[in-house]
Design a protein around this motif. Structure first.
Motif, PDB file in Angstrom:
ATOM      1  N   GLY A  76       0.798  -1.216   0.000  1.00  0.00           N
ATOM      2  CA  GLY A  76       0.000   0.000   0.000  1.00  0.00           C
ATOM      3  C   GLY A  76       0.832   1.268   0.000  1.00  0.00           C
ATOM      4  N   THR A  77       1.775   1.379   0.933  1.00  0.00           N
ATOM      5  CA  THR A  77       2.595   2.589   1.017  1.00  0.00           C
ATOM      6  C   THR A  77       3.529   2.702  -0.178  1.00  0.00           C
ATOM      7  N   ALA A  79       2.971   1.702  -3.144  1.00  0.00           N
ATOM      8  CA  ALA A  79       2.164   2.134  -4.286  1.00  0.00           C
ATOM      9  C   ALA A  79       1.837   3.615  -4.218  1.00  0.00           C
ATOM     10  N   VAL A  80       1.449   4.114  -3.040  1.00  0.00           N
ATOM     11  CA  VAL A  80       1.059   5.528  -2.970  1.00  0.00           C
ATOM     12  C   VAL A  80       2.261   6.447  -3.157  1.00  0.00           C
ATOM     13  N   PRO A  85      -2.459   7.748  -4.240  1.00  0.00           N
ATOM     14  CA  PRO A  85      -3.428   6.941  -3.483  1.00  0.00           C
ATOM     15  C   PRO A  85      -4.485   6.272  -4.332  1.00  0.00           C
ATOM     16  N   GLY A  88      -2.768   3.819  -6.716  1.00  0.00           N
ATOM     17  CA  GLY A  88      -2.138   2.828  -5.852  1.00  0.00           C
ATOM     18  C   GLY A  88      -3.127   1.808  -5.318  1.00  0.00           C
ATOM     19  N   ALA A  89      -4.300   2.273  -4.890  1.00  0.00           N
ATOM     20  CA  ALA A  89      -5.332   1.348  -4.403  1.00  0.00           C
ATOM     21  C   ALA A  89      -5.777   0.403  -5.512  1.00  0.00           C
ATOM     22  N   THR A 123      -3.592   1.561   1.948  1.00  0.00           N
ATOM     23  CA  THR A 123      -3.117   2.686   1.138  1.00  0.00           C
ATOM     24  C   THR A 123      -3.530   4.019   1.747  1.00  0.00           C
ATOM     25  N   TYR A 127      -0.862   6.775   2.772  1.00  0.00           N
ATOM     26  CA  TYR A 127      -0.865   8.085   2.121  1.00  0.00           C
ATOM     27  C   TYR A 127      -0.907   9.222   3.139  1.00  0.00           C
ATOM     28  N   SER A 155       1.038   1.450   8.277  1.00  0.00           N
ATOM     29  CA  SER A 155      -0.102   1.087   7.440  1.00  0.00           C
ATOM     30  C   SER A 155      -0.402  -0.411   7.505  1.00  0.00           C
TER      31      SER A 155
END
Length: 239
Positions: A76-77, A79-80, A85, A88-89, A123, A127, A155
């Protein structure tokens, strides 16, 4: 609780709660698609594909955390930081859907629960931390690496507590919520540290080579105030 942490199997949470979270996940992903369109461009679109492929590959590699509990990158982190965000999600959700349908990693009826926890809660928490930390840290490869590490640890733990809440709503076995919360938090701190190290190295490498591809550096770049020119200087220059 044995097996791969975070991926919820069929029957752990009852059908009613699973259905509710399937609707929540579907609605949230629709919003992500709508908002993500504004971010996608010739630079971000291929980056999103690379991020999803990287998360998919790394999630296939499990590392032992505790006896009977293995962990892997949630992503998640990571990706953001790289794609933002909304996109990424969607990247994390795509990975979870493929894993569920092709590799039976997480139950089909629990897909909404897994997407909610890992792709949405994870995420979102990442974010918020990235946004806060990059306002005080230097926008450098080292700064973004520290941000990715801290955001990943927090996260992952927050996402694990999403499962605790879902289990409180519709758990199918009489287990103590206090025990579940403590076990999930403890295990996922260790998982988060492992994820944080992977995310930190990855984003620092990208930031050194192509900082323009790091969404967080573009989004939270420092703003330099424009120099002001005194009226007297303007008059002097004209004269």
């Amino acid at each position: 609780m044995n097996g791969v942490a975070m991926h919820i199997a069929n029957g752990i949470v009852n059908a009613q709660v699973s259905a509710v979270f399937a609707v929540i996940a579907g609605a949230a992903l629709a919003i992500c698609v709508w908002r993500g369109r504004a971010d996608l461009d010739d630079r971000l679109a291929p980056m999103a594909g690379l991020v999803a492929a990287f998360i998919f590959a790394v999630q296939m590699l499990n590392f032992q955390v505790l006896p009977g509990v293995s962990g892997h990158l949630l992503g998640g982190t990571l990706a953001v930081v790289l794609v933002g965000p909304w996109v990424g999600a969607l990247c994390v959700s795509t990975v979870l859907i493929i894993q569920c349908l092709l590799f039976a990693d997480g139950g089909l009826t629990a897909l909404g629960l897994n997407i909610t926890n890992m792709a949405l809660i994870g995420t979102a928490a990442g974010y918020l931390l990235v946004a806060a930390l990059l306002r005080v840290l230097h926008k450098t490869p080292r700064g973004v690496a520290i941000t990715a590490f801290i955001g990943s640890v927090v996260s992952v733990v927050v996402a694990s507590q999403g499962f605790v809440f879902e289990y409180w709503l519709g758990g199918t076995t009489p287990l103590s919520l206090t025990t579940i919360a403590g076990t999930m938090a403890g295990a996922h701190v260790l998982i988060g540290i492992g994820e944080g190290l992977i995310a930190a190295v990855t984003v620092a490498t990208v930031a050194r080579v192509r900082p323009d591809l790091v969404y967080a550096l573009r989004r939270f770049r420092a703003t330099t105030p424009r120099p002001t020119v005194a009226p007297a200087n303007i008059a002097g220059g004209v004269a």
